[in-house]
Motif scaffolding. Structure first.
Motif, PDB file in Angstrom:
ATOM      1  N   PRO A 284       0.822  -1.211   0.000  1.00 58.60           N
ATOM      2  CA  PRO A 284       0.000   0.000   0.000  1.00 58.60           C
ATOM      3  C   PRO A 284       0.854   1.259   0.000  1.00 58.60           C
ATOM      4  O   PRO A 284       1.960   1.273   0.545  1.00 58.60           O
ATOM      5  CB  PRO A 284      -0.797  -0.118   1.302  1.00 58.60           C
ATOM      6  N   ALA A 285       0.340   2.294  -0.614  1.00 58.09           N
ATOM      7  CA  ALA A 285       1.001   3.590  -0.510  1.00 58.09           C
ATOM      8  C   ALA A 285       0.944   4.049   0.941  1.00 58.09           C
ATOM      9  O   ALA A 285       0.081   3.627   1.713  1.00 58.09           O
ATOM     10  CB  ALA A 285       0.305   4.605  -1.421  1.00 58.09           C
ATOM     11  N   ASN A 286       1.894   4.895   1.305  1.00 58.57           N
ATOM     12  CA  ASN A 286       1.950   5.512   2.633  1.00 58.57           C
ATOM     13  C   ASN A 286       2.350   4.534   3.738  1.00 58.57           C
ATOM     14  O   ASN A 286       2.192   4.844   4.922  1.00 58.57           O
ATOM     15  CB  ASN A 286       0.614   6.180   2.982  1.00 58.57           C
ATOM     16  N   MET A 287       2.883   3.352   3.330  1.00 65.67           N
ATOM     17  CA  MET A 287       3.350   2.379   4.317  1.00 65.67           C
ATOM     18  C   MET A 287       4.695   1.802   3.872  1.00 65.67           C
ATOM     19  O   MET A 287       4.939   0.602   3.955  1.00 65.67           O
ATOM     20  CB  MET A 287       2.318   1.266   4.515  1.00 65.67           C
ATOM     21  N   ALA A 288       5.571   2.658   3.423  1.00 64.82           N
ATOM     22  CA  ALA A 288       6.869   2.201   2.921  1.00 64.82           C
ATOM     23  C   ALA A 288       7.743   1.612   4.016  1.00 64.82           C
ATOM     24  O   ALA A 288       8.690   0.873   3.740  1.00 64.82           O
ATOM     25  CB  ALA A 288       7.606   3.352   2.241  1.00 64.82           C
ATOM     26  N   SER A 289       7.423   1.906   5.275  1.00 68.17           N
ATOM     27  CA  SER A 289       8.179   1.351   6.402  1.00 68.17           C
ATOM     28  C   SER A 289       7.516   0.092   6.944  1.00 68.17           C
ATOM     29  O   SER A 289       7.929  -0.431   7.982  1.00 68.17           O
ATOM     30  CB  SER A 289       8.279   2.388   7.528  1.00 68.17           C
ATOM     31  N   ASP A 290       6.482  -0.396   6.252  1.00 65.40           N
ATOM     32  CA  ASP A 290       5.582  -1.461   6.723  1.00 65.40           C
ATOM     33  C   ASP A 290       4.595  -0.928   7.748  1.00 65.40           C
ATOM     34  O   ASP A 290       3.821  -1.691   8.338  1.00 65.40           O
ATOM     35  CB  ASP A 290       6.339  -2.665   7.316  1.00 65.40           C
ATOM     36  N   GLY A 291       4.628   0.376   7.979  1.00 67.60           N
ATOM     37  CA  GLY A 291       3.670   1.015   8.875  1.00 67.60           C
ATOM     38  C   GLY A 291       3.314   2.388   8.340  1.00 67.60           C
ATOM     39  O   GLY A 291       3.986   2.914   7.452  1.00 67.60           O
ATOM     40  N   ILE A 292       2.258   2.968   8.878  1.00 65.88           N
ATOM     41  CA  ILE A 292       1.865   4.317   8.461  1.00 65.88           C
ATOM     42  C   ILE A 292       2.222   5.295   9.576  1.00 65.88           C
ATOM     43  O   ILE A 292       1.933   5.060  10.749  1.00 65.88           O
ATOM     44  CB  ILE A 292       0.358   4.392   8.140  1.00 65.88           C
ATOM     45  N   LEU A 293       2.895   6.378   9.210  1.00 63.90           N
ATOM     46  CA  LEU A 293       3.337   7.386  10.175  1.00 63.90           C
ATOM     47  C   LEU A 293       2.347   8.540  10.189  1.00 63.90           C
ATOM     48  O   LEU A 293       2.082   9.157   9.151  1.00 63.90           O
ATOM     49  CB  LEU A 293       4.732   7.890   9.813  1.00 63.90           C
ATOM     50  N   LEU A 294       1.825   8.840  11.376  1.00 60.75           N
ATOM     51  CA  LEU A 294       0.854   9.919  11.551  1.00 60.75           C
ATOM     52  C   LEU A 294       1.471  11.014  12.410  1.00 60.75           C
ATOM     53  O   LEU A 294       2.007  10.741  13.488  1.00 60.75           O
ATOM     54  CB  LEU A 294      -0.422   9.382  12.213  1.00 60.75           C
ATOM     55  N   THR A 295       1.411  12.222  11.922  1.00 59.66           N
ATOM     56  CA  THR A 295       1.890  13.376  12.676  1.00 59.66           C
ATOM     57  C   THR A 295       0.737  14.359  12.825  1.00 59.66           C
ATOM     58  O   THR A 295      -0.333  14.167  12.237  1.00 59.66           O
ATOM     59  CB  THR A 295       3.072  14.056  11.954  1.00 59.66           C
ATOM     60  N   GLY A 296       0.941  15.397  13.613  1.00 55.55           N
ATOM     61  CA  GLY A 296      -0.160  16.331  13.818  1.00 55.55           C
ATOM     62  C   GLY A 296       0.314  17.730  14.134  1.00 55.55           C
ATOM     63  O   GLY A 296       1.428  17.946  14.610  1.00 55.55           O
ATOM     64  N   VAL A 297      -0.564  18.688  13.843  1.00 60.05           N
ATOM     65  CA  VAL A 297      -0.327  20.084  14.186  1.00 60.05           C
ATOM     66  C   VAL A 297      -1.671  20.801  14.179  1.00 60.05           C
ATOM     67  O   VAL A 297      -2.536  20.527  13.329  1.00 60.05           O
ATOM     68  CB  VAL A 297       0.664  20.746  13.193  1.00 60.05           C
ATOM     69  N   ASP A 298      -1.859  21.665  15.135  1.00 60.90           N
ATOM     70  CA  ASP A 298      -3.083  22.458  15.223  1.00 60.90           C
ATOM     71  C   ASP A 298      -4.332  21.595  15.217  1.00 60.90           C
ATOM     72  O   ASP A 298      -5.349  21.915  14.591  1.00 60.90           O
ATOM     73  CB  ASP A 298      -3.157  23.477  14.071  1.00 60.90           C
ATOM     74  N   GLY A 299      -4.256  20.467  15.911  1.00 62.12           N
ATOM     75  CA  GLY A 299      -5.435  19.627  16.062  1.00 62.12           C
ATOM     76  C   GLY A 299      -5.766  18.745  14.881  1.00 62.12           C
ATOM     77  O   GLY A 299      -6.836  18.118  14.858  1.00 62.12           O
ATOM     78  N   VAL A 300      -4.894  18.657  13.899  1.00 61.52           N
ATOM     79  CA  VAL A 300      -5.172  17.849  12.713  1.00 61.52           C
ATOM     80  C   VAL A 300      -4.103  16.758  12.586  1.00 61.52           C
ATOM     81  O   VAL A 300      -2.904  17.046  12.608  1.00 61.52           O
ATOM     82  CB  VAL A 300      -5.182  18.705  11.432  1.00 61.52           C
ATOM     83  N   ILE A 301      -4.561  15.519  12.458  1.00 59.18           N
ATOM     84  CA  ILE A 301      -3.642  14.397  12.255  1.00 59.18           C
ATOM     85  C   ILE A 301      -3.401  14.225  10.753  1.00 59.18           C
ATOM     86  O   ILE A 301      -4.355  14.129   9.971  1.00 59.18           O
ATOM     87  CB  ILE A 301      -4.216  13.100  12.853  1.00 59.18           C
ATOM     88  N   THR A 302      -2.137  14.179  10.385  1.00 60.56           N
ATOM     89  CA  THR A 302      -1.771  14.122   8.970  1.00 60.56           C
ATOM     90  C   THR A 302      -0.903  12.902   8.692  1.00 60.56           C
ATOM     91  O   THR A 302       0.109  12.705   9.374  1.00 60.56           O
ATOM     92  CB  THR A 302      -1.005  15.391   8.563  1.00 60.56           C
ATOM     93  N   PRO A 303      -1.266  12.073   7.719  1.00 57.23           N
ATOM     94  CA  PRO A 303      -0.417  10.932   7.365  1.00 57.23           C
ATOM     95  C   PRO A 303       0.805  11.391   6.574  1.00 57.23           C
ATOM     96  O   PRO A 303       0.738  12.348   5.805  1.00 57.23           O
ATOM     97  CB  PRO A 303      -1.335  10.066   6.498  1.00 57.23           C
ATOM     98  N   THR A 304       1.910  10.711   6.768  1.00 55.64           N
ATOM     99  CA  THR A 304       3.106  10.967   5.983  1.00 55.64           C
ATOM    100  C   THR A 304       3.017  10.166   4.694  1.00 55.64           C
ATOM    101  O   THR A 304       2.930   8.939   4.721  1.00 55.64           O
ATOM    102  CB  THR A 304       4.366  10.568   6.761  1.00 55.64           C
ATOM    103  N   GLU A 305       3.016  10.859   3.564  1.00 51.84           N
ATOM    104  CA  GLU A 305       2.834  10.180   2.286  1.00 51.84           C
ATOM    105  C   GLU A 305       4.149   9.565   1.806  1.00 51.84           C
ATOM    106  O   GLU A 305       5.191  10.214   1.807  1.00 51.84           O
ATOM    107  CB  GLU A 305       2.301  11.159   1.244  1.00 51.84           C
ATOM    108  N   THR A 306       4.066   8.308   1.412  1.00 53.53           N
ATOM    109  CA  THR A 306       5.217   7.598   0.854  1.00 53.53           C
ATOM    110  C   THR A 306       4.732   6.766  -0.327  1.00 53.53           C
ATOM    111  O   THR A 306       3.568   6.361  -0.382  1.00 53.53           O
ATOM    112  CB  THR A 306       5.869   6.657   1.886  1.00 53.53           C
ATOM    113  N   PRO A 307       5.595   6.496  -1.298  1.00 52.96           N
ATOM    114  CA  PRO A 307       5.180   5.650  -2.433  1.00 52.96           C
ATOM    115  C   PRO A 307       4.978   4.218  -1.985  1.00 52.96           C
ATOM    116  O   PRO A 307       5.487   3.790  -0.938  1.00 52.96           O
ATOM    117  CB  PRO A 307       6.360   5.779  -3.410  1.00 52.96           C
ATOM    118  N   ALA A 308       4.230   3.475  -2.778  1.00 56.80           N
ATOM    119  CA  ALA A 308       3.984   2.067  -2.467  1.00 56.80           C
ATOM    120  C   ALA A 308       5.293   1.286  -2.499  1.00 56.80           C
ATOM    121  O   ALA A 308       6.165   1.547  -3.328  1.00 56.80           O
ATOM    122  CB  ALA A 308       3.001   1.480  -3.472  1.00 56.80           C
ATOM    123  N   LEU A 309       5.418   0.348  -1.594  1.00 55.18           N
ATOM    124  CA  LEU A 309       6.598  -0.509  -1.544  1.00 55.18           C
ATOM    125  C   LEU A 309       6.501  -1.524  -2.681  1.00 55.18           C
ATOM    126  O   LEU A 309       5.535  -2.280  -2.778  1.00 55.18           O
ATOM    127  CB  LEU A 309       6.656  -1.229  -0.196  1.00 55.18           C
TER     128      LEU A 309
END
Length: 308
Positions: A72-97
């Motif tokens: 899947p896209a956004n799981m190049a580490s085998d996991g999905i990384l979620l970060t946040g700022v100002d109350g919004v959770i944002t996924p870290t976009e990565t290409p598909a493995l």
């Protein structure tokens, strides 16, 4: 005058016995021919049946064993990384493995001001459910405020613990489907899977129920995700990611591999405390972050200059 009788001499007893033997021989030969014909027909039927069964089994195997494909896209580490700022959770976009490619570990924030929370979870694991239900709200708050990042690794250790439905694998695949197409909804979908977690050894949620939870999480491109769930699109990736977790060193930690779920790391340190006490986990997060801060701000003592 003719009296209507035959002019042929009457066969002798020996001739009658010989004729009877010949007739019996002919009957035996005819019976053997019929048996040979029936045997050929039966064997041919068995061969056709065997070939039909083999074709059916081959088709089932072909359909159940998916060829290696991209993860899947956004799981190049085998996991999905979620970060946040100002109350919004944002996924870290990565290409598909790519198929057969090596995952790229996430580079953690080592400033000592952010808690890097990493979880390895199985959606059928009751202990994972306890941890998530207990800590989901506090983790959400930490991520939304920017005080923490969250990296979720869905794996399938309990695939054979759901009465033959492979729920563990299907749920991990569904999570990958959401990460791939609607990563901004991953946190909510992940939480919903645990809020609606079936019991271990039960049949688990069916695909319609998984799709309903995806809809409840507010995913975009719902039809794409529904097809991904029905096709088990990322089945091979889930299996490979699970194998990697069980056999390879865990990035950014000292763990040689994952030995069970949940495995929870904060700044590389494994949490082994209560799964039901949110205060204990929050305390661990603060401690691990503080230790990282101390390490990042400490300066080595200057090396003495030898006297001339």
């Amino acid at each position: 005058m003719s009296n209507g009788g035959s002019n042929q001499p009457r066969p002798t007893r020996n001739e009658q016995r010989e004729a009877a033997r010949e007739k019996a021989r002919e009957l035996r030969e005819e019976q053997k021919k019929r048996e040979r014909r029936n045997k050929v027909l039966i064997q041919g039927g068995v061969i056709v049946a065997v070939l039909a069964v083999a074709a059916l089994i081959g088709g089932l195997i072909f359909n159940s064993v998916k060829p290696a494909g991209p993860g899947p896209a956004n799981m190049a580490s085998d996991g999905i990384l979620l970060t946040g700022v100002d109350g919004v959770i944002t996924p870290t976009e990565t290409p598909a493995l790519a198929a057969g490619a090596t995952p790229k570990p996430t580079v953690p924030d080592d400033s000592g001001t952010v808690a890097n929370i990493v979880t390895y979870i199985d959606y059928l694991c009751p202990f994972c459910g306890q941890f998530d239900v207990t800590n989901a709200d506090s983790i959400r708050t930490m991520v939304e405020s920017g005080a923490a990042t969250l990296e979720v690794h869905p794996i399938a250790l309990l695939t054979n613990k759901s009465a033959g439905t492979q729920y563990s694998l299907r749920a991990a695949n569904a999570a990958a489907c959401v990460a791939d197409t609607s990563p901004e909804s991953f946190f909510d979908f992940n939480a919903l899977l645990f809020e609606n977690q079936p019991e271990e050894t039960s049949v688990g949620l069916n695909n319609a129920e998984l799709k309903s939870l995806a809809k409840e999480a507010g995913v975009s491109s719902l039809s794409t995700i529904e097809k991904c769930i029905d096709d088990t699109q990322f089945k091979k990736w889930v299996q490979d990611a699970t194998t990697r977790a069980l056999t390879e060193p865990v990035p950014n930690s000292e763990l040689e591999s994952i030995t069970g779920t949940p495995t929870v790391l904060v700044n590389g340190k494994q949490y082994e405390g209560s799964l039901k006490d949110p205060a204990e986990f929050q305390s661990f997060v603060l401690q691990a972050t503080g230790e990282t801060f101390s390490e990042s701000t400490s300066t080595p003592s200057p090396t003495p200059t030898p006297a001339p």
